[in-house]
Design a protein around this motif. Sequence first.
Motif, short mmCIF file in Angstrom:
data_model
loop_
_atom_site.label_atom_id
_atom_site.label_comp_id
_atom_site.label_asym_id
_atom_site.label_seq_id
_atom_site.Cartn_x
_atom_site.Cartn_y
_atom_site.Cartn_z
N MET A 1 -1.85 -3.19 -1.88
CA MET A 1 -0.89 -2.59 -0.95
C MET A 1 -1.24 -1.13 -0.73
O MET A 1 -1.57 -0.40 -1.66
CB MET A 1 0.54 -2.71 -1.51
N VAL A 2 -1.15 -0.72 0.54
CA VAL A 2 -1.38 0.66 0.94
C VAL A 2 -0.08 1.18 1.53
O VAL A 2 0.48 0.58 2.45
CB VAL A 2 -2.53 0.77 1.97
N PHE A 3 0.39 2.32 1.00
CA PHE A 3 1.71 2.83 1.34
C PHE A 3 1.64 3.95 2.38
O PHE A 3 0.56 4.47 2.70
CB PHE A 3 2.41 3.35 0.08
N GLN A 4 2.82 4.35 2.86
CA GLN A 4 2.90 5.50 3.78
C GLN A 4 2.39 6.76 3.10
O GLN A 4 1.60 7.51 3.67
CB GLN A 4 4.35 5.72 4.22
N SER A 5 2.87 7.01 1.88
CA SER A 5 2.37 8.14 1.09
C SER A 5 1.17 7.64 0.30
O SER A 5 1.09 6.47 -0.07
CB SER A 5 3.45 8.66 0.15
N PHE A 6 0.25 8.51 0.03
CA PHE A 6 -1.07 8.07 -0.42
C PHE A 6 -1.10 7.70 -1.90
O PHE A 6 -1.90 6.88 -2.33
CB PHE A 6 -2.08 9.19 -0.12
N ASN A 7 -0.22 8.32 -2.70
CA ASN A 7 -0.09 7.98 -4.12
C ASN A 7 -1.39 8.10 -4.89
O ASN A 7 -1.67 7.29 -5.78
CB ASN A 7 0.49 6.56 -4.28
N CYS B 1 -7.62 0.65 -2.90
CA CYS B 1 -7.07 -0.71 -2.84
C CYS B 1 -8.20 -1.75 -2.86
O CYS B 1 -8.15 -2.73 -3.60
CB CYS B 1 -6.21 -0.86 -1.59
N LEU B 2 -9.26 -1.50 -2.09
CA LEU B 2 -10.38 -2.44 -2.02
C LEU B 2 -11.14 -2.52 -3.35
O LEU B 2 -11.76 -3.55 -3.65
CB LEU B 2 -11.33 -2.02 -0.90
N SER B 3 -11.10 -1.45 -4.13
CA SER B 3 -11.83 -1.46 -5.40
C SER B 3 -11.29 -2.50 -6.36
O SER B 3 -11.99 -2.92 -7.30
CB SER B 3 -11.77 -0.07 -6.05
N MET B 4 -10.06 -2.96 -6.15
CA MET B 4 -9.47 -4.00 -7.00
C MET B 4 -9.77 -5.40 -6.48
O MET B 4 -9.23 -6.39 -6.99
CB MET B 4 -7.96 -3.79 -7.09
N GLU B 5 -10.63 -5.48 -5.46
CA GLU B 5 -11.10 -6.76 -4.91
C GLU B 5 -9.96 -7.69 -4.49
O GLU B 5 -9.90 -8.85 -4.88
CB GLU B 5 -12.01 -7.46 -5.93
N PRO B 6 -9.03 -7.19 -3.70
CA PRO B 6 -7.90 -8.05 -3.28
C PRO B 6 -8.33 -9.10 -2.26
O PRO B 6 -9.31 -8.92 -1.54
CB PRO B 6 -6.94 -7.04 -2.65
N GLU B 7 -7.56 -10.17 -2.23
CA GLU B 7 -7.76 -11.20 -1.21
C GLU B 7 -6.87 -10.92 0.00
O GLU B 7 -7.14 -11.42 1.10
CB GLU B 7 -7.44 -12.58 -1.78
N ILE B 8 -5.81 -10.17 -0.22
CA ILE B 8 -4.83 -9.84 0.83
C ILE B 8 -4.51 -8.36 0.70
O ILE B 8 -4.38 -7.85 -0.43
CB ILE B 8 -3.53 -10.66 0.64
N ILE B 9 -4.37 -7.68 1.83
CA ILE B 9 -3.91 -6.28 1.79
C ILE B 9 -2.66 -6.15 2.65
O ILE B 9 -2.61 -6.61 3.79
CB ILE B 9 -4.99 -5.30 2.30
N LEU B 10 -1.66 -5.51 2.09
CA LEU B 10 -0.42 -5.20 2.80
C LEU B 10 -0.42 -3.71 3.12
O LEU B 10 -0.58 -2.88 2.23
CB LEU B 10 0.79 -5.54 1.93
#
Length: 367
Positions: free
Chosen positions: A81-87, A150-159
């Motif tokens: 998940m990618v949020f509004q704030s970058f965290n 986010c991609l570094s965790m090798e997700p199958e889905i990104i929100l």
Amino acid sequence: MIRVEHLSKRFGTLEVLKDINAEIQQGEVISIIGPSGTGKSTFLRCLNLLDQPSGGRIEIDGEDILAPQANVPALRRRMGMVFQSFNLFAHLTVLENLTIGPIRLLEKPPAQAANTGLELLRMVGLAEKAHAFPDELSGGQKQRVAIARCLSMEPEIILFDEPTSALDPTMVSEVLAVIRRLAKQGMTMAIVTHEMEFARDVSTRVFYMDEGLIYEEGPPEQIFDHPQRQRTRDFIGKVRSLSFTVTSADYDLYALVGKIEGFCEKHLIPARAAHAAQLLAEEVLGVLLSGPGPAAGAHDIELTLAYSERQRQLELRLDSAGPPGNPLDTTALPDDLALTLIRNYADEIAYARVDGRNRLQLRVRQG
């Protein structure tokens, strides 16, 4: 890949999600659009179990993620998940932000995690910033780093939860370009966004959410060019609206006139058009509340004044109870004075039967 059935979410007495039903196939890009406060971000957070749903069912590849035995940490590794704030972690370099998760959670060797992190930074155009700290980056660069992390965790889905809403307009395009690249690579994504042209361009399907529901869904061509439902048309057409409910023949006419006047002033509608809308509303309500015909004596009337910024048109809609039939049918009116006045203030008059009610749509004359 994702199946949602009868999903609901309450915060105390506030029902944010009412009855969400949806399917997302592998490789699809779903854009979720709609007015603020309609549950779009909550829907994403429920998919990722950052908010616990109040009811319903969510399946990922057939696995019920709400079951007591569900492995939630493993789920979150599959669904980034990618949020509004970058965290981003402010005390870590950009590259360290990308490697901490794979090293600690995926147990990757540090060297392998660093190599993968650099490749991802090259993909988002930020390899030269690998050893910089987050406070040395622009907002657009921080968001691109957040996507790479986010991609570094090798997700199958990104929100994506409104990934450009916190950015300066000059930085939006660089983030959207990265998301477009992921779409071309076949990444499954659900994106809450207010960037309508981007949603049209990148999506395989679009969900329009309103009042806690997926009010309409379809391919971008349908949602943006030929929406089937009124609220969708209003939203896509950048329609601003005012609603007024009439439940008695003794309704407060002066309150209605004041609301129309204030609405027109707020949206810079010419005074002549505002005056025509006021007189038109009074005349049509007079017919609905007292005249013969299908709507005779109707005391359940929803009046909507809508202004389309795109078309610069002002429209009056009145939905009334009663048997089917046009309330302005000339054969049902005792005299045509009211109809003459109505025609004097309206360029177009249309009738339709919608959801068991009589709907009059009148385009207000502005000239």
